[in-house]
Design a protein around this motif. Structure first.
Motif, PDB file in Angstrom:
ATOM      1  N   GLN A 120       0.243   4.121   1.154  1.00 52.89           N
ATOM      2  CA  GLN A 120       0.236   4.918   2.396  1.00 52.89           C
ATOM      3  C   GLN A 120       1.327   4.447   3.364  1.00 52.89           C
ATOM      4  N   ILE A 121       1.838   3.224   3.129  1.00 52.34           N
ATOM      5  CA  ILE A 121       2.942   2.707   3.944  1.00 52.34           C
ATOM      6  C   ILE A 121       4.272   3.043   3.264  1.00 52.34           C
ATOM      7  N   TYR A 164       1.915   7.676   8.085  1.00 57.56           N
ATOM      8  CA  TYR A 164       0.909   6.681   7.670  1.00 57.56           C
ATOM      9  C   TYR A 164      -0.497   7.228   7.924  1.00 57.56           C
ATOM     10  N   TRP A 165      -0.666   7.875   9.065  1.00 59.17           N
ATOM     11  CA  TRP A 165      -1.974   8.413   9.453  1.00 59.17           C
ATOM     12  C   TRP A 165      -2.436   9.477   8.437  1.00 59.17           C
ATOM     13  N   THR A 219      -1.664  -1.764  12.279  1.00 60.88           N
ATOM     14  CA  THR A 219      -0.760  -1.521  11.142  1.00 60.88           C
ATOM     15  C   THR A 219       0.181  -0.364  11.455  1.00 60.88           C
ATOM     16  N   LEU A 220      -0.381   0.706  12.034  1.00 59.99           N
ATOM     17  CA  LEU A 220       0.429   1.890  12.352  1.00 59.99           C
ATOM     18  C   LEU A 220       1.618   1.508  13.233  1.00 59.99           C
ATOM     19  N   GLU A 234      -3.982   5.745   6.611  1.00 53.54           N
ATOM     20  CA  GLU A 234      -3.995   4.478   7.345  1.00 53.54           C
ATOM     21  C   GLU A 234      -4.597   4.720   8.734  1.00 53.54           C
ATOM     22  N   ARG A 235      -5.616   3.990   9.071  1.00 57.62           N
ATOM     23  CA  ARG A 235      -6.291   4.226  10.351  1.00 57.62           C
ATOM     24  C   ARG A 235      -6.202   3.051  11.324  1.00 57.62           C
ATOM     25  N   LYS A 236      -5.700   1.908  10.864  1.00 55.22           N
ATOM     26  CA  LYS A 236      -5.653   0.739  11.755  1.00 55.22           C
ATOM     27  C   LYS A 236      -4.456   0.872  12.683  1.00 55.22           C
ATOM     28  N   PRO A 254       0.828  -1.216   0.000  1.00 53.41           N
ATOM     29  CA  PRO A 254       0.000   0.000   0.000  1.00 53.41           C
ATOM     30  C   PRO A 254       0.857   1.258   0.000  1.00 53.41           C
TER      31      PRO A 254
END
Lengths: 513, 157
Positions: A394-395, B111-112, B121-122, B116-118, A392
């Motif tokens: 976003q990563i 990431y936020w 994962t963060l 990315e909201r999990k 992804p």
């Protein structure tokens, strides 16, 4: 020459340098695959690592990253129609339609074979061309060097896109202006530092390269919203067979042969890089094709894929000729390499052949290995490497940003550089929105210092007179070529309009046909 | 009159060349240097003239096509500003809380910001990664990473 080849073999075959080639090819393939990040960004990201290496290993790593990135760019071009870099835009013309027809595996394999052939043929020509040119250029004096720097700067301006010549020239001057910031090397006088101690050493090359290429490219792709929800997952099962039939090999063989030599020649020209080579090779191949075959181009023609793929790798190799022998970078990527070598205390140019034969020869020899590594390791690994495209964004993006920033920080340990990076990124973003090219600026910055030193030496030797320009035939020849290159866009425009007028008048008088 | 990207670029560089030329006069020289064929001011002076001439050339040859106007349509400026502010904050944090904490902070925020909201994962994509990089740099490569002023003030060091 044989002695040199053995020196190169000795250095290139060192286990550490072999590892550098392998790591470079892999890292380059991965970075090149990411849309928005091309060979320039990939090589820029490697600079902090090369600071800790000896110059030969450093340039071997960067060269590996360079052709790895060119190869990686074609993978994303074929699979998701998102060229990783400009030089693989043409690859997508026929590569993506092939993938859509369920022949992605074949397209990827063909791209790998063509890249290998183009790169290897290029390296063989380089082996003979570079030493010969280096021997000639050993007789260069400071005036000739100054003329060479002018040639390098004007060539980039002349080869920049249509209507961009003045913009490219402005950016070159801007780069030269940046190169004057800091302490003057001859008198020690601070210039444009505005009292800041942090600016006494000037703007660091690494900082400038990272900010204008790595950081700006990533931020620009985010700004254009080419991210996140638009990413499409790749279906690995749909890659299809990677085998090429005998007929298909026969069909593309002449194309590969033509494009290898053609790409190399284009790559040698200062300012014309892999991008121009791939476009021209595609156009040339289309012209060679019969009327029936022409219709296939753009719809999945194997020749249409083979030509740019071969030419861009051959051109990447060719662009090392002016870099290694004259100290003139042939492209934006080799401009970054030039900067990194200068930072490592190696001055590419006529003396490199004599002063650092290990660097000179090992780069050439390592190119064979690099191309072999790309073929042997990447071909079977394509289906797996392609999965990286599924990470992804976003990563991935914060990680790329992190590597860019820490890369700069870990060299200077000065957080001022991070703030400076943000400042330069903002300026670069604004300039990109105004469609100003970045490579001429970096080139101006790199060549600025050397140009000033040689101009100063020549002027002092000729007692302030500009006679040194026309006193030596060599200087005059180089300056004349530079002037011709500078006015080339105007000349070609003139001939274009004359040709147009000729056609119009012949139509009016009924001569045509 | 239509103001295009070329006009804006030309004007910006004209101002830059003028400012550069103005500050060229501030470059200090050794006594008698002004009579030398080449001194610290020579190249900057030439460059300021060249920059001025090229900027005027760009203004004169500027495209007058309406499609060449500078448009901010489709650009996600807020996200970019937030990310660049985050980079600045990362630079400040490096000085105060050290490499490890600032890296974790930068990655989680990055990431936020990108959606990315999990939390799982963060944390997974930032803490082990930061620890690995910190360990590789400071322990394997023996690079000194300052612990940060705040940490030194609180715990000494």
């Amino acid at each position: 020459m044989l002695e040199g080849i053995f020196t190169g073999l000795g250095t290139a075959l060192m286990p550490f340098n072999i590892m550098m080639v392998v790591v470079g090819c892999f890292a380059g393939t991965f970075i090149g695959m990411l849309p928005g990040l091309g060979p320039i960004s990939a090589v820029a990201l490697m600079i902090p690592i090369t600071y800790g290496l000896d110059p030969a290993s450093g340039i071997i790593l960067m060269a590996g990253v360079y052709y790895g990135a060119v190869f990686g760019g074609s993978t994303s071009s074929i699979l998701i129609n998102a060229p990783g870099c400009a030089s693989t835009v043409v690859t997508s013309f026929d590569g993506y339609p092939l993938a859509q027809q369920g022949q992605a595996g074949k397209a990827l394999a063909l791209a790998a074979y063509c890249s290998f052939t183009g790169g290897t043929v290029g390296a063989i020509i380089l082996l003979f061309a570079a030493p010969a040119l280096a021997k000639v250029s050993l007789s260069f004096q400071s005036g000739d060097y100054f003329a060479l720097m002018v040639l390098g700067l004007t060539a980039v301006a002349a080869f920049s896109g249509k209507g961009q010549v003045i913009k490219a020239m402005i950016m070159t001057v801007f780069g030269l202006m940046i190169s004057t910031v800091g302490m003057d090397t001859m008198t020690g006088a601070p210039r444009f530092t505005f009292g800041s101690v942090d600016l006494l050493d000037g703007v660091s090359f690494l900082l400038l390269a990272m900010a204008t290429f790595a950081l700006t490219e990533v931020v620009m792709s985010l700004m254009k919203r080419q991210h996140l929800e638009e990413d499409q997952p790749i279906d690995m099962a749909a890659l299809g067979s990677m085998k090429l039939s005998k007929e298909e090999v026969k069909e593309v063989a002449p194309t590969v042969a033509r494009s290898s030599v053609f790409g190399f020649i284009i790559g040698v020209l200062p300012g014309a890089g892999a991008t121009i080579a791939s476009f021209l090779a595609y156009g040339m191949e289309r012209n060679f094709a019969s009327a029936k075959e022409k219709l296939k181009f753009g719809r999945g023609a194997l020749r249409g894929l083979a030509a740019p793929e071969t030419a861009n790798n051959a051109a990447s190799t060719g662009s090392f000729v002016p870099l290694l022998t004259l100290g003139i970078p042939g492209s934006g990527t080799t401009a970054i390499m030039l900067g990194a070598l200068i930072a490592a205390g190696v001055q590419p140019g006529p003396r490199l052949f004599v002063d650092n034969p290990d660097v000179f020869w090992s780069v050439i020899i390592s190119m064979y290995f690099g191309n072999l590594v790309l073929l042997i390791l990447n071909l079977p690994l394509i289906p797996y490497i392609s999965r990286l495209l599924a990470i992804p964004r976003q990563i991935l993006i914060p990680l790329i940003l992190f590597f860019s920033i820490t890369g700069v920080y870990l060299v200077s340990f000065n957080t001022f550089d991070i703030q400076m990076m943000v400042f330069i990124t903002v300026i670069a973003l604004f300039l990109k929105m105004l469609e100003f090219p970045m490579a001429p600026m970096l080139l101006g910055y790199i060549l600025g210092g050397i140009m000033e030193q040689n101009l100063s030496r020549s002027l002092v030797m000729s007692d302030g007179s500009l006679d040194f320009i026309w006193e030596r035939p060599l200087t005059l020849t180089i300056i004349t070529i530079a002037v011709i290159l500078l006015f080339m866009p105007l000349i070609s425009k003139f001939f274009e309009s004359r040709a147009k007028k000729g056609i119009e008048s012949s139509v009016n008088t009924g001569e045509g046909g | 009159m239509i103001i295009t990207k070329d006009h804006i670029g030309g004007l910006v560089f004209l101002c830059l060349s003028a400012a550069y030329g103005y500050y060229t006069g501030d470059i200090s020289m050794l006594p008698g240097d002004e009579y030398e064929p080449f001194n610290a001011q020579t190249l900057p002076s030439i460059l300021s003239y060249m920059g001025g001439i090229l900027s005027i050339a760009l203004l004169l040859t500027a495209s007058r096509d309406a499609s060449d106007r500078l448009s901010f349509k489709g650009y996600d400026f807020p996200l970019v500003i937030k990310l660049l502010v985050l980079v600045v904050l990362f630079g400040i944090a490096l000085e105060w809380v050290g490499f490890l904490v600032s890296t974790v902070f930068f990655l989680i925020c990055g990431y936020w910001l990108l959606g990315e909201r999990k939390w799982k994962t963060l944390l997974i994509a930032s803490v082990p990664f930061a620890l690995f990089i910190w360990f590789s740099l400071s322990q394997l490569l023996d690079i000194y990473l300052a612990p940060g002023r705040l940490i030194t003030m609180l715990f000494g060091g």
